[in-house]
Design an enzyme around this catalytic site. Structure first.
Site, PDB file in Angstrom:
ATOM      1  N   HIS A 155      28.187  28.458  27.807  1.00 23.57           N
ATOM      2  CA  HIS A 155      28.427  29.268  26.610  1.00 23.57           C
ATOM      3  C   HIS A 155      29.852  29.016  26.078  1.00 23.57           C
ATOM      4  O   HIS A 155      30.055  28.841  24.871  1.00 23.57           O
ATOM      5  CB  HIS A 155      28.218  30.747  26.974  1.00 23.57           C
ATOM      6  CG  HIS A 155      28.465  31.702  25.860  1.00 23.57           C
ATOM      7  ND1 HIS A 155      27.448  32.259  25.111  1.00 23.57           N
ATOM      8  CD2 HIS A 155      29.616  32.226  25.358  1.00 23.57           C
ATOM      9  CE1 HIS A 155      27.965  33.068  24.199  1.00 23.57           C
ATOM     10  NE2 HIS A 155      29.276  33.070  24.332  1.00 23.57           N
ATOM     11  N   GLU A 156      30.824  28.976  26.980  1.00 24.16           N
ATOM     12  CA  GLU A 156      32.216  28.753  26.552  1.00 24.16           C
ATOM     13  C   GLU A 156      32.405  27.347  25.989  1.00 24.16           C
ATOM     14  O   GLU A 156      33.062  27.157  24.964  1.00 24.16           O
ATOM     15  CB  GLU A 156      33.174  28.989  27.718  1.00 24.16           C
ATOM     16  CG  GLU A 156      33.295  30.452  28.129  1.00 24.16           C
ATOM     17  CD  GLU A 156      33.522  31.360  26.932  1.00 24.16           C
ATOM     18  OE1 GLU A 156      34.419  31.086  26.124  1.00 24.16           O
ATOM     19  OE2 GLU A 156      32.782  32.347  26.798  1.00 24.16           O
ATOM     20  N   HIS A 178      31.175  27.170  22.507  1.00 25.73           N
ATOM     21  CA  HIS A 178      32.124  27.681  21.499  1.00 25.73           C
ATOM     22  C   HIS A 178      33.066  26.544  21.065  1.00 25.73           C
ATOM     23  O   HIS A 178      33.389  26.412  19.890  1.00 25.73           O
ATOM     24  CB  HIS A 178      32.971  28.827  22.073  1.00 25.73           C
ATOM     25  CG  HIS A 178      32.318  30.176  22.000  1.00 25.73           C
ATOM     26  ND1 HIS A 178      31.807  30.703  20.848  1.00 25.73           N
ATOM     27  CD2 HIS A 178      32.118  31.137  22.964  1.00 25.73           C
ATOM     28  CE1 HIS A 178      31.313  31.917  21.080  1.00 25.73           C
ATOM     29  NE2 HIS A 178      31.480  32.195  22.362  1.00 25.73           N
ATOM     30  N   GLU A 227      28.217  33.951  18.427  1.00 26.69           N
ATOM     31  CA  GLU A 227      27.638  34.260  19.743  1.00 26.69           C
ATOM     32  C   GLU A 227      26.240  33.673  19.885  1.00 26.69           C
ATOM     33  O   GLU A 227      25.900  33.075  20.909  1.00 26.69           O
ATOM     34  CB  GLU A 227      27.594  35.776  19.962  1.00 26.69           C
ATOM     35  CG  GLU A 227      28.911  36.367  20.370  1.00 26.69           C
ATOM     36  CD  GLU A 227      29.469  35.713  21.613  1.00 26.69           C
ATOM     37  OE1 GLU A 227      29.083  36.103  22.719  1.00 26.69           O
ATOM     38  OE2 GLU A 227      30.268  34.766  21.489  1.00 26.69           O
TER      39      GLU A 227
HETATM   40 ZN   LIG Z   1      30.784  33.870  23.223  1.00 30.74          ZN
END
Ligand SMILES: [Zn+2]
Length: 275
Positions: A140-141, A144, A198
């Site tokens: 997830h990071e 980003h 997100e």
């Molecule tokens: Zn996030």
């Protein structure tokens, strides 16, 4: 409202619209992004911000002080980064870095532009993630970073300060110097991500993790653990990654689609992380 002010407001809107049109980028999932700060600028600023952020921990001997934990996180991140490079080949040239910050009270992890990653020991101690779950956090990071969210957040911050500037409420504002840009980069990882960011990081992150050989169903158990923990003292991770109600549903829909990547046979490529 005076006519002068109305006209001024109209021209500010025009300027912002024009800026939006010239600087709108498209994210990997096809979403339009406001980009006043280029990714290269965000990467340069992050290089400095990363060193500055880690410095106090390094000086206090609280950086990578648990070799077994550092090795575990490097092993997982190495497989994810190899997939990130497959997804966005130009990131091969990034100076990917992974550091573990020894702060048992802080449940957090982040990635700055250019692949500068940090994981806090609090996330490991309090969440007790399995490797599959940890891969979801890191995926997830990394997502980003791949989707240029830091440059986007720096751009939004700049656009709002420009609006203020145009309205004449602030007369003098120092130009965005290198020190200022590094400060903005450090600040950007402390600002909450938007719902769109997100959702995008979830979508890309679960795919990276599945392709790296980590169970996509762990994305659901991870966020369940996160939600359970959020009932206690405040969680840094959730302040920057707001937990939308529909996240679990979206991940539950995505997980079955990712199983084919997860179930692929054979060795997964590994990116070698420099010390
Ligand atoms: Zn996030």
């Amino acid at each position: 409202m005076s006519r002068g002010f109305a006209r001024l407001r109209q021209s500010i809107l025009w300027v912002l619209t024009a800026l939006w049109m010239v600087s709108c980028a498209v994210s990997p999932t096809g979403r339009h992004q406001l980009m006043l700060v280029s990714e290269d600028q965000a990467i340069a600023a992050s290089r400095e911000a990363y060193v500055e952020t880690l410095k106090p921990f390094k000086e206090a001997g609280k950086l990578n002080d648990d070799p077994a934990l550092k090795a575990r996180i490097d092993r997982i991140a190495g497989r994810l980064i190899a997939q990130a490079i497959k997804m966005r080949p130009d990131t091969r040239n990034w100076d990917w870095s992974v550091n573990v910050i020894d702060d048992p009270d802080v449940v957090n992890a982040w990635a700055m532009a250019g692949g500068k990653i940090a994981v806090y020991t609090g996330l490991i101690k309090k969440l007790k993630p399995t490797d599959d779950e940890l891969a979801q956090v890191l995926g997830h990071e990394i997502a980003h970073a791949l989707a240029k969210h830091q440059a986007e957040k720096m751009s939004v911050a700049m656009a709002s300060s420009m609006g203020v500037l145009a309205a004449g409420m602030v007369s003098k504002r120092p130009a965005l110097t290198m020190a200022g840009a590094a400060a903005a980069a450090a600040l950007a990882i402390q600002l909450p991500n938007s719902r769109a960011e997100e959702a995008e990081a979830d979508r890309i992150g679960i795919e990276l993790a599945a392709k790296a050989g980590y169970d996509p169903r762990a994305a659901i158990t991870l966020w369940k653990k996160m939600a359970k923990l959020s009932k206690g003292p405040s969680l840094e991770f959730l302040s920057t990654h707001p937990l939308p109600e529909n996240r679990m549903k979206a991940l539950a829909r995505l997980a079955p689609q990712m199983m084919r990547y997860y179930e692929q046979k054979g060795d997964r490529p590994v990116y070698h992380i420099k010390d």
